[in-house]
Scaffold this motif. Sequence first.
Motif, PDB file in Angstrom:
ATOM      1  N   LEU A   1     -13.520   2.410 -27.615  1.00  0.00           N
ATOM      2  CA  LEU A   1     -12.672   3.475 -26.565  1.00  0.00           C
ATOM      3  C   LEU A   1     -12.259   2.837 -25.082  1.00  0.00           C
ATOM      4  N   GLU A   2     -13.184   2.559 -25.064  1.00  0.00           N
ATOM      5  CA  GLU A   2     -12.400   2.139 -23.251  1.00  0.00           C
ATOM      6  C   GLU A   2     -11.059   1.360 -23.229  1.00  0.00           C
ATOM      7  N   VAL A   3     -11.157   0.047 -23.594  1.00  0.00           N
ATOM      8  CA  VAL A   3     -10.121  -1.188 -23.370  1.00  0.00           C
ATOM      9  C   VAL A   3      -9.010  -0.630 -25.393  1.00  0.00           C
ATOM     10  N   GLY A   4      -9.640  -0.511 -26.209  1.00  0.00           N
ATOM     11  CA  GLY A   4      -8.484  -0.203 -26.877  1.00  0.00           C
ATOM     12  C   GLY A   4      -8.805  -1.810 -27.751  1.00  0.00           C
ATOM     13  N   LEU A   5      -8.506  -1.484 -29.121  1.00  0.00           N
ATOM     14  CA  LEU A   5      -8.398  -2.610 -30.222  1.00  0.00           C
ATOM     15  C   LEU A   5      -7.767  -3.845 -29.516  1.00  0.00           C
ATOM     16  N   GLU A   6      -6.644  -3.744 -28.832  1.00  0.00           N
ATOM     17  CA  GLU A   6      -6.259  -4.955 -27.964  1.00  0.00           C
ATOM     18  C   GLU A   6      -7.026  -5.460 -27.192  1.00  0.00           C
ATOM     19  N   GLY A   7      -7.845  -4.247 -25.966  1.00  0.00           N
ATOM     20  CA  GLY A   7      -8.020  -4.668 -25.306  1.00  0.00           C
ATOM     21  C   GLY A   7     -10.132  -5.525 -25.423  1.00  0.00           C
ATOM     22  N   ALA A   8     -10.232  -5.376 -26.531  1.00  0.00           N
ATOM     23  CA  ALA A   8     -11.406  -6.018 -26.705  1.00  0.00           C
ATOM     24  C   ALA A   8     -11.332  -7.316 -27.603  1.00  0.00           C
ATOM     25  N   GLY A  10       0.424  -2.468 -26.528  1.00  0.00           N
ATOM     26  CA  GLY A  10      -0.642  -1.510 -26.325  1.00  0.00           C
ATOM     27  C   GLY A  10      -0.517  -2.357 -24.401  1.00  0.00           C
ATOM     28  N   LEU A  11      -1.090  -1.240 -23.952  1.00  0.00           N
ATOM     29  CA  LEU A  11      -0.903  -1.074 -22.629  1.00  0.00           C
ATOM     30  C   LEU A  11      -1.856  -2.543 -21.603  1.00  0.00           C
ATOM     31  N   GLU A  12      -3.171  -2.500 -22.539  1.00  0.00           N
ATOM     32  CA  GLU A  12      -4.020  -2.865 -22.752  1.00  0.00           C
ATOM     33  C   GLU A  12      -4.112  -4.813 -23.055  1.00  0.00           C
ATOM     34  N   GLY A  13      -2.957  -4.709 -24.843  1.00  0.00           N
ATOM     35  CA  GLY A  13      -2.977  -6.252 -24.848  1.00  0.00           C
ATOM     36  C   GLY A  13      -1.761  -7.301 -23.899  1.00  0.00           C
ATOM     37  N   SER A  58       0.394  -7.807 -20.827  1.00  0.00           N
ATOM     38  CA  SER A  58       0.145  -8.609 -19.330  1.00  0.00           C
ATOM     39  C   SER A  58       1.432  -9.116 -18.630  1.00  0.00           C
ATOM     40  N   MET A  59       1.209  -9.264 -16.941  1.00  0.00           N
ATOM     41  CA  MET A  59       2.638  -9.089 -16.538  1.00  0.00           C
ATOM     42  C   MET A  59       3.156 -10.460 -16.684  1.00  0.00           C
ATOM     43  N   GLU A  60       2.475 -11.801 -16.819  1.00  0.00           N
ATOM     44  CA  GLU A  60       2.559 -12.616 -17.861  1.00  0.00           C
ATOM     45  C   GLU A  60       3.234 -12.552 -18.763  1.00  0.00           C
ATOM     46  N   GLN A  61       3.249 -11.965 -19.681  1.00  0.00           N
ATOM     47  CA  GLN A  61       4.042 -11.651 -20.953  1.00  0.00           C
ATOM     48  C   GLN A  61       4.729 -11.557 -20.554  1.00  0.00           C
ATOM     49  N   ILE A  62       4.837  -9.749 -19.683  1.00  0.00           N
ATOM     50  CA  ILE A  62       6.146  -9.826 -19.529  1.00  0.00           C
ATOM     51  C   ILE A  62       7.425 -10.302 -19.006  1.00  0.00           C
TER      52      ILE A  62
END
Lengths: 197, 197
Positions: A25-32, B28-31, B33-37
């Motif tokens: 919920l906080e950071v999403g699947l990709e963020g966790a 996604g946003l959390e996945g 990074s500026m580095e990847q971009i």
Amino acid sequence: MIRRGRPRDAAADLAILQAGMELFLEVGLEGASMEQIAKRAGVGKPTIYRRWSTKEELIAAAMETLIADEVGGLTAEAIATRSPYELVEAVIDTAADATTTREYRALVARVYGSAVTHPELMATYWRRYILPRRRLATALLLRAREMGTVDADADLDVAIDMMVGAVTYRVLQPEPPEADEMRRYLRAVYRQIGLLP
Amino acid sequence: MIRRGRPRDAAADLAILQAGMELFLEVGLEGASMEQIAKRAGVGKPTIYRRWSTKEELIAAAMETLIADEVGGLTAEAIATRSPYELVEAVIDTAADATTTREYRALVARVYGSAVTHPELMATYWRRYILPRRRLATALLLRAREMGTVDADADLDVAIDMMVGAVTYRVLQPEPPEADEMRRYLRAVYRQIGLLP
């Protein structure tokens, strides 16, 4: 791989699933990450990997375990014996409260957000949470159709999508509603379908 | 911080925005990074930071720049002069095609997915993409209400949410529809609101 860590037990499993759901919920699947989940649950990574080999599996399991499959008091028996208007009237307050919490908004956002890249999560949510509700909603709409308040040629699956879709879309929009505004909103939605006068 | 890297230019900006949008859709946003971009755009990180200080700002800028604000041929003039049924009939094929691409599904998923944790992205999408369409939809519904096919007491904002909400919800469900199924689906949605006979 050497299997180390605490003995497997239900309390550790639950802590892991709760930590996984929170991070989802906080950071999403990709963020966790499995590492973050382990840290938050207070277990070692091997304890997690002994049960779930990917975070996708773990989050799907968290949904299976943590998301209620009760449907807010609406039962097949009530649908068969009471009028649709009366039943809808009786659930509006609960629905308005339930759909305006930050937790509900966060869950909708994350489940929708992962639907294209991780359809297995949506599939779990669908089976666990959505389908039981859709069955009851279909029964309710059939009754309302018998009583003539829902159009005879209405597509009931589409009608359900319009109700659920509107509410979940509305709570993700800028300036999401408070419970009072949601109550009015739900009335307008149900009226449009023919579930309220 | 020493400002190095390529001279700032429009081509580099566009490459960065495109790379940002691609990664937003993929991970996604959390996945992202500026580095990847930077890597995908073929520029150094300083080139990015000279223009955008966070990935949130960068993705919002990518939406401003890359998302079309045209509305598929529906104009205020057409709404004033032709019948709602006729206009809706004329846009159904385009709408069915546009809403069943993987890109559309991915964009809906990611924008909805970031709505609670990063409301500024939804706000940008709302202003850039949604609002121009809502204005036209409102004009169309007002005309249909004048003509008596939409209920006199229908809440038009709710009606729009029901149409958009149903379609976006449907494309994120397990087994998303192909264009042919979406055409039938859209007909059922428009009929329910009173925009098709």
